[in-house]
Design an enzyme around this catalytic site. Sequence first.
Site, PDB file in Angstrom:
ATOM      1  N   GLU A  57      27.861  86.675  93.721  1.00  0.00           N
ATOM      2  CA  GLU A  57      26.500  86.238  93.382  1.00  0.00           C
ATOM      3  C   GLU A  57      26.108  85.043  94.249  1.00  0.00           C
ATOM      4  OE1 GLU A  57      23.771  86.973  91.327  1.00  0.00           O
ATOM      5  OE2 GLU A  57      22.941  85.128  92.160  1.00  0.00           O
ATOM      6  N   GLY A  91       1.239 111.574  96.195  1.00  0.00           N
ATOM      7  CA  GLY A  91      -0.187 111.268  96.168  1.00  0.00           C
ATOM      8  C   GLY A  91      -0.497 110.151  97.150  1.00  0.00           C
ATOM      9  N   GLY A 130      23.041  90.220  88.639  1.00  0.00           N
ATOM     10  CA  GLY A 130      21.857  90.391  87.786  1.00  0.00           C
ATOM     11  C   GLY A 130      22.123  91.507  86.781  1.00  0.00           C
ATOM     12  N   SER A 187      23.116  95.232  94.286  1.00  0.00           N
ATOM     13  CA  SER A 187      22.067  95.119  93.257  1.00  0.00           C
ATOM     14  C   SER A 187      21.495  93.709  93.343  1.00  0.00           C
ATOM     15  CB  SER A 187      22.652  95.411  91.870  1.00  0.00           C
ATOM     16  OG  SER A 187      23.876  94.716  91.680  1.00  0.00           O
ATOM     17  N   ALA A 200      10.738  98.673  82.046  1.00  0.00           N
ATOM     18  CA  ALA A 200      10.030  99.889  81.652  1.00  0.00           C
ATOM     19  C   ALA A 200       8.990  99.604  80.568  1.00  0.00           C
ATOM     20  CB  ALA A 200      11.036 100.925  81.162  1.00  0.00           C
ATOM     21  N   HIS A 237      21.894  93.419  53.215  1.00  0.00           N
ATOM     22  CA  HIS A 237      23.291  92.998  53.299  1.00  0.00           C
ATOM     23  C   HIS A 237      24.203  94.210  53.123  1.00  0.00           C
ATOM     24  CE1 HIS A 237      26.872  90.547  52.901  1.00  0.00           C
ATOM     25  NE2 HIS A 237      27.222  91.332  51.885  1.00  0.00           N
ATOM     26  N   GLY A 297      18.125  93.015  93.454  1.00  0.00           N
ATOM     27  CA  GLY A 297      16.700  93.054  93.140  1.00  0.00           C
ATOM     28  C   GLY A 297      16.036  94.286  93.741  1.00  0.00           C
TER      29      GLY A 297
HETATM   30  P1  FAD Z   1       9.055 103.969  88.330  1.00  0.00           P
HETATM   31  O1  FAD Z   1       9.829 104.236  87.107  1.00  0.00           O
HETATM   32  O2  FAD Z   1       9.760 103.561  89.546  1.00  0.00           O
HETATM   33  O3  FAD Z   1       8.196 105.265  88.610  1.00  0.00           O
HETATM   34  C1  FAD Z   1       7.430 105.433  89.748  1.00  0.00           C
HETATM   35  C2  FAD Z   1       7.248 106.926  89.985  1.00  0.00           C
HETATM   36  O4  FAD Z   1       6.249 107.114  90.969  1.00  0.00           O
HETATM   37  C3  FAD Z   1       8.499 107.625  90.513  1.00  0.00           C
HETATM   38  O5  FAD Z   1       8.713 108.817  89.819  1.00  0.00           O
HETATM   39  C4  FAD Z   1       8.172 107.913  91.966  1.00  0.00           C
HETATM   40  O6  FAD Z   1       8.787 109.098  92.465  1.00  0.00           O
HETATM   41  C5  FAD Z   1       6.669 108.108  91.882  1.00  0.00           C
HETATM   42  N1  FAD Z   1       5.944 107.856  93.124  1.00  0.00           N
HETATM   43  C6  FAD Z   1       6.047 106.788  93.953  1.00  0.00           C
HETATM   44  N2  FAD Z   1       5.153 106.897  94.953  1.00  0.00           N
HETATM   45  C7  FAD Z   1       4.488 108.057  94.744  1.00  0.00           C
HETATM   46  C8  FAD Z   1       3.438 108.696  95.417  1.00  0.00           C
HETATM   47  N3  FAD Z   1       2.868 108.171  96.487  1.00  0.00           N
HETATM   48  N4  FAD Z   1       3.007 109.893  94.930  1.00  0.00           N
HETATM   49  C9  FAD Z   1       3.566 110.434  93.812  1.00  0.00           C
HETATM   50  N5  FAD Z   1       4.558 109.851  93.130  1.00  0.00           N
HETATM   51  C10 FAD Z   1       4.994 108.672  93.588  1.00  0.00           C
HETATM   52  N6  FAD Z   1      14.072  98.615  82.474  1.00  0.00           N
HETATM   53  C11 FAD Z   1      14.124  98.434  81.146  1.00  0.00           C
HETATM   54  O7  FAD Z   1      13.115  98.044  80.553  1.00  0.00           O
HETATM   55  N7  FAD Z   1      15.266  98.673  80.433  1.00  0.00           N
HETATM   56  C12 FAD Z   1      16.394  99.109  81.037  1.00  0.00           C
HETATM   57  O8  FAD Z   1      17.406  99.310  80.371  1.00  0.00           O
HETATM   58  C13 FAD Z   1      16.375  99.307  82.430  1.00  0.00           C
HETATM   59  N8  FAD Z   1      17.483  99.737  83.065  1.00  0.00           N
HETATM   60  C14 FAD Z   1      17.437  99.945  84.411  1.00  0.00           C
HETATM   61  C15 FAD Z   1      18.592 100.347  85.050  1.00  0.00           C
HETATM   62  C16 FAD Z   1      18.593 100.543  86.415  1.00  0.00           C
HETATM   63  C17 FAD Z   1      19.860 100.991  87.098  1.00  0.00           C
HETATM   64  C18 FAD Z   1      17.385 100.352  87.158  1.00  0.00           C
HETATM   65  C19 FAD Z   1      17.345 100.599  88.638  1.00  0.00           C
HETATM   66  C20 FAD Z   1      16.232  99.941  86.531  1.00  0.00           C
HETATM   67  C21 FAD Z   1      16.242  99.719  85.155  1.00  0.00           C
HETATM   68  N9  FAD Z   1      15.111  99.272  84.474  1.00  0.00           N
HETATM   69  C22 FAD Z   1      15.166  99.054  83.133  1.00  0.00           C
HETATM   70  C23 FAD Z   1      13.844  99.022  85.177  1.00  0.00           C
HETATM   71  C24 FAD Z   1      12.885 100.220  84.991  1.00  0.00           C
HETATM   72  O9  FAD Z   1      13.517 101.390  85.449  1.00  0.00           O
HETATM   73  C25 FAD Z   1      11.592  99.981  85.737  1.00  0.00           C
HETATM   74  O10 FAD Z   1      11.048  98.737  85.380  1.00  0.00           O
HETATM   75  C26 FAD Z   1      10.587 101.077  85.415  1.00  0.00           C
HETATM   76  O11 FAD Z   1      11.083 102.342  85.774  1.00  0.00           O
HETATM   77  C27 FAD Z   1       9.270 100.828  86.137  1.00  0.00           C
HETATM   78  O12 FAD Z   1       8.375 101.840  85.800  1.00  0.00           O
HETATM   79  P2  FAD Z   1       7.199 102.261  86.794  1.00  0.00           P
HETATM   80  O13 FAD Z   1       6.455 103.348  86.102  1.00  0.00           O
HETATM   81  O14 FAD Z   1       6.472 101.066  87.242  1.00  0.00           O
HETATM   82  O15 FAD Z   1       7.923 102.827  88.100  1.00  0.00           O
HETATM   83  P1  NAI Z   2      18.192  91.149  89.368  1.00  0.00           P
HETATM   84  O1  NAI Z   2      17.011  90.426  89.861  1.00  0.00           O
HETATM   85  O2  NAI Z   2      18.423  91.300  87.923  1.00  0.00           O
HETATM   86  O3  NAI Z   2      19.522  90.481  89.952  1.00  0.00           O
HETATM   87  C1  NAI Z   2      19.737  90.332  91.317  1.00  0.00           C
HETATM   88  C2  NAI Z   2      20.822  89.297  91.522  1.00  0.00           C
HETATM   89  O4  NAI Z   2      21.232  89.352  92.876  1.00  0.00           O
HETATM   90  C3  NAI Z   2      20.347  87.865  91.258  1.00  0.00           C
HETATM   91  O5  NAI Z   2      21.263  87.211  90.424  1.00  0.00           O
HETATM   92  C4  NAI Z   2      20.266  87.257  92.644  1.00  0.00           C
HETATM   93  O6  NAI Z   2      20.510  85.875  92.657  1.00  0.00           O
HETATM   94  C5  NAI Z   2      21.360  88.019  93.353  1.00  0.00           C
HETATM   95  N1  NAI Z   2      21.210  88.072  94.816  1.00  0.00           N
HETATM   96  C6  NAI Z   2      20.065  88.223  95.525  1.00  0.00           C
HETATM   97  N2  NAI Z   2      20.341  88.250  96.850  1.00  0.00           N
HETATM   98  C7  NAI Z   2      21.691  88.117  96.969  1.00  0.00           C
HETATM   99  C8  NAI Z   2      22.583  88.074  98.071  1.00  0.00           C
HETATM  100  N3  NAI Z   2      22.134  88.190  99.315  1.00  0.00           N
HETATM  101  N4  NAI Z   2      23.901  87.923  97.836  1.00  0.00           N
HETATM  102  C9  NAI Z   2      24.371  87.831  96.560  1.00  0.00           C
HETATM  103  N5  NAI Z   2      23.565  87.846  95.472  1.00  0.00           N
HETATM  104  C10 NAI Z   2      22.241  88.001  95.676  1.00  0.00           C
HETATM  105  O7  NAI Z   2      18.120  92.567  90.102  1.00  0.00           O
HETATM  106  P2  NAI Z   2      18.916  93.909  89.875  1.00  0.00           P
HETATM  107  O8  NAI Z   2      20.150  93.675  89.092  1.00  0.00           O
HETATM  108  O9  NAI Z   2      19.011  94.530  91.210  1.00  0.00           O
HETATM  109  O10 NAI Z   2      17.928  94.746  88.991  1.00  0.00           O
HETATM  110  C11 NAI Z   2      16.624  95.086  89.492  1.00  0.00           C
HETATM  111  C12 NAI Z   2      15.609  95.156  88.400  1.00  0.00           C
HETATM  112  O11 NAI Z   2      15.879  96.224  87.523  1.00  0.00           O
HETATM  113  C13 NAI Z   2      15.582  93.875  87.582  1.00  0.00           C
HETATM  114  O12 NAI Z   2      14.361  93.238  87.857  1.00  0.00           O
HETATM  115  C14 NAI Z   2      15.624  94.296  86.163  1.00  0.00           C
HETATM  116  O13 NAI Z   2      14.503  93.853  85.478  1.00  0.00           O
HETATM  117  C15 NAI Z   2      15.622  95.819  86.203  1.00  0.00           C
HETATM  118  N6  NAI Z   2      16.704  96.276  85.322  1.00  0.00           N
HETATM  119  C16 NAI Z   2      16.575  96.065  83.981  1.00  0.00           C
HETATM  120  C17 NAI Z   2      17.575  96.420  83.122  1.00  0.00           C
HETATM  121  C18 NAI Z   2      17.427  96.128  81.686  1.00  0.00           C
HETATM  122  O14 NAI Z   2      16.329  95.795  81.256  1.00  0.00           O
HETATM  123  N7  NAI Z   2      18.485  96.243  80.881  1.00  0.00           N
HETATM  124  C19 NAI Z   2      18.809  97.061  83.594  1.00  0.00           C
HETATM  125  C20 NAI Z   2      18.867  97.165  85.035  1.00  0.00           C
HETATM  126  C21 NAI Z   2      17.826  96.811  85.842  1.00  0.00           C
END
Ligand code: FAD
Ligand code: NAI
Length: 475
Positions: A213, A122, A192, A279, A330, A454, A281
């Site tokens: 890190e 979109g 992270g 990973s 999410a 408990h 950010g």
């Molecule tokens: P997204 O989930 O990124 O969805 C965006 C959607 O928009 C995608 O489907 C994309 O294809 C679509 N899109 C983008 N641009 C367009 C366009 N122009 N037209 C049509 N479609 C488009 N968060 C948690 O809370 N708990 C967790 O355990 C957790 N684990 C994670 C583990 C990993 C490995 C990663 C990478 C992230 C994790 N997160 C977790 C973070 C979580 O996935 C995101 O915060 C969440 O998905 C954000 O939701 P969103 O709807 O903003 O975006």
């Molecule tokens: P993050 O922000 O959690 O961690 C990134 C880490 O990389 C930080 O500790 C930072 O200091 C370090 N870093 C940055 N630049 C660097 C460099 N050049 N060299 C070495 N270290 C460096 O980001 P991450 O792990 O990539 O996750 C992305 C997002 O996905 C997070 O914001 C998180 O909220 C979301 N996520 C959430 C999960 C959950 O809720 N359980 C699980 C996985 C992801």
Amino acid sequence: MSKKFDVVVIGGGPGGYIAAIRAAQLGFNTACIDEWKNAAGGPAPGGTCTNVGCIPSKALLQSSEHYDHATHHFADHGISAKDVKMDVAKMVARKDGVVKQNNDGILYLLKKNKVSFFHGRGSFVAAKDGLYEIKVAGAAEEVIAAKHVIVATGSNPRALPGAAFDEENILSNDGALRLGAVPKKLGVIGSGVIGLEMGSVWRRLGAEVVILEALPAFLGAADEGVAKEALKVFTKQGLKIELGVKISDVKSGKKGVTVAYANAKGEAQELAVDKLIVSIGRVANTIGLNPDAVGLKLDERGAIVVDGDCKTNLSNVWAVGDVVRGPMLAHKAEEEGVAVAERIAGQHGHVNFNTIPYVIYTSPEIAWVGRTEQQLKADGVAYKAGQFPFLANGRARALGDTTGFVKILADAKTDEILGVHIIGPQASELIAEAVMAIEFRASAEDIARICHAHPSLSESTKEAALAVDKRTLNF
Ligand code: FAD
Ligand code: NAI
């Protein structure tokens, strides 16, 4: 004549599809556009969370934990399991199956709620006569019109400069979730959430994992007491975590990846690994959205600028989730999606940023809500702290999982709970009670006076609340 909708949501991740369902529930003629494709090229709504984030990572964490239990902990329970074998291809296939169940579930929910789903990209075309024209580029191309637009286009992984993701050797979360075999040596840049969760998966399956890190402090966002305990436990499990490094070069070749870096003392080091997860950010994603066509304002980091209510600089254009400020989670995206749909309906949608829970699904799990001890100190807030170790909890002993503690921070004068920090078994589930307590502005005494089942891990929360008043019963 293009199809007209009251609300068009661009992006079908947790922010977008939930916003679309809520808008439809409120009586709006709603469309949701999402471009994610499954392996067969079909629609795969659910975004990062469903396809390469929350759901698949938890599926692999579970599989690898089962393996870890079978190889390391069954014996403690009097169970001998000889010749335990792992089949990585099957684990990954199971994970893909779980993802598909979720994709299909979302398509079903959209249909059930009468949301029109468009599979494709979109992008804004123009704003005309109080409507926004949006092009959908999928198998075919069409332009639809919307009175209100909710942008929920999510985020993408940030690459290290000079080390683009190839998903073969240099992996983002995507590649890290579909490795075909356990790497002998796995490097991770960034300790992270992703680094710790993915590092844990592959360590449990037998990889030697080294995490580099940049920051000198481990898990700086967590409570210091929790971060200290976590570093101790993860190191004991075998994760090698090096803090305060500066990466200077990453080279990928046939034999794997070499990372050149300076350690905390400034000494030049080299790490050779089979695979490298980066990973460090994520960055807001507006690729292909064509924000300039309508003058949608982005900030210097590419995120869509919104106010506290998720309003952009354009009337009737809203943005939620990872593409805007705030934690990339999410459940935060979902809450914003619901609140925006309700605001469009003239209701008072609300997101309380102070009660968003944070969870890291390692073993032990880490979860918290509210302020940390170091934040309270920095803010000059007088507080009392109560802590209870799982070692003294009967259910944790029965589980054979007594690592960690529950810590409650309460206002010194009013006893209002200001923060709850948990490291230990099922922390992700235990934190819900704390979220509710803070949302309802409960005091530590409120939790201390509530009857907890408990034996349950939640008794540790009650005991931590009692500890705030220095009157634990079981410790
Ligand atoms: P997204 O989930 O990124 O969805 C965006 C959607 O928009 C995608 O489907 C994309 O294809 C679509 N899109 C983008 N641009 C367009 C366009 N122009 N037209 C049509 N479609 C488009 N968060 C948690 O809370 N708990 C967790 O355990 C957790 N684990 C994670 C583990 C990993 C490995 C990663 C990478 C992230 C994790 N997160 C977790 C973070 C979580 O996935 C995101 O915060 C969440 O998905 C954000 O939701 P969103 O709807 O903003 O975006
Ligand atoms: P993050 O922000 O959690 O961690 C990134 C880490 O990389 C930080 O500790 C930072 O200091 C370090 N870093 C940055 N630049 C660097 C460099 N050049 N060299 C070495 N270290 C460096 O980001 P991450 O792990 O990539 O996750 C992305 C997002 O996905 C997070 O914001 C998180 O909220 C979301 N996520 C959430 C999960 C959950 O809720 N359980 C699980 C996985 C992801």
